[in-house]
Structure formats: C-alpha cells, structure tokens
Scaffold this active site. Sequence first.
Site, short mmCIF file in Angstrom:
data_model
loop_
_atom_site.label_atom_id
_atom_site.label_comp_id
_atom_site.label_asym_id
_atom_site.label_seq_id
_atom_site.Cartn_x
_atom_site.Cartn_y
_atom_site.Cartn_z
N GLU A 61 49.93 37.35 7.92
CA GLU A 61 50.89 36.43 7.35
C GLU A 61 52.26 37.02 6.41
O GLU A 61 53.06 35.97 7.54
CB GLU A 61 50.50 35.69 6.43
N ILE A 85 43.11 49.12 7.14
CA ILE A 85 42.56 50.64 6.99
C ILE A 85 41.30 50.15 8.02
O ILE A 85 40.66 49.17 8.21
CB ILE A 85 41.40 50.74 6.03
N HIS A 91 38.52 43.76 14.89
CA HIS A 91 39.94 43.55 14.23
C HIS A 91 41.48 43.59 13.91
O HIS A 91 42.23 44.32 13.66
CB HIS A 91 39.06 42.59 13.24
N ASN A 115 59.58 47.48 7.54
CA ASN A 115 57.58 48.01 7.93
C ASN A 115 57.40 48.76 7.25
O ASN A 115 57.30 49.77 7.28
CB ASN A 115 57.64 47.66 9.33
#
Length: 166
Positions: A61, A85, A91, A115
């Site tokens: 998000e 992590i 995923h 970033n």
Amino acid sequence: MATHESHYTLPLPQFDRPVKLLIVVAPYYKDIADNMVAGARAVAAACGAEVDLVEVPGALEVPTAIAMADRQANYDGYVALGCVIRGETTHYDTVCNDSSRAISLLGLQGACIGNGILTVENRPQAEVRADPAGQNKGGGAAAAALHLIALSRKWAGQTKGIGFRA
C-alpha cells in the site's frame, strides 16, 4: 558480511526554499518501522525539511499512498518505509518485487521518492538496518528523496533545444 565495508555517502543537499516531505510507512513490524521513521525524521530535520507521516497497512500500500499524495497533495518528495521479512511462502517475493516496481515507476514519472522498504531474510537483519545508530536505512531513504528534490529543483524550467513539448 557487509558491515566491514565502507561506503561513500553524499553530503546532504541545501535548500533555499522550504521542503515538504511525506513519510509513508507500513508499521507491520512496529519497532522496526519506528526506528526507520526516527532516522528519516532526523535526516529531514538536518535539511530543514517539514515532515508529515501517514501509516498504511503494508508494503504493497505504500506506493499507492504515495501516488495518491502526488496527485492530490502538495509534497516535494516522499519517503517509503516498511519491512518485509522472508516467510515460508512466495508472498515475500510478490510483496518485495511489486512494492519496489511500483515505487520505481512512480519515480520514473517524476515523483522524488526514497525507497526505504527493507527486504530481509530475518528480524536481526532488519533491526541492524533500521537502527538510526546502525545502518539507518530510514535516514538513507530520506536523504535519497532530498537529493532527488534538489535535482528536480535544479532542472525545473530548463528545456532542451528548440521546439514544441508534448
């Protein structure tokens, strides 16, 4: 291990006009996120930048919030912070790749973004990278955004050659 290497760090830019940064953080690992925010705030303060902070549910998000702010608000730059992590599923790869890609695309469209979304194998790696007295990746992300703002201001209004712009 990379801790024994030395790296060159650009001096922080100086500004003749106020700078307004938005830190967008995914506080899934709250202690790590808090350290990164502290590092980012300290670097921003060293440049005299004003900072706002918003939290989003996760790393995916973060770029969406930055895109919304870039369209609807008045910020000079953005600091993307969070931590992913590695777990037991793929995923991790999706979140790392997609958040990074989206941030890169926003940058290519002209947004000044640092970033600082950590992508690590384990919590100890994240803790070292997030620590403002350690690797200070939050501060590094803020510095990156500030350097891009300085470049953007340097090149603002300049045109190449003669002709029409699309």
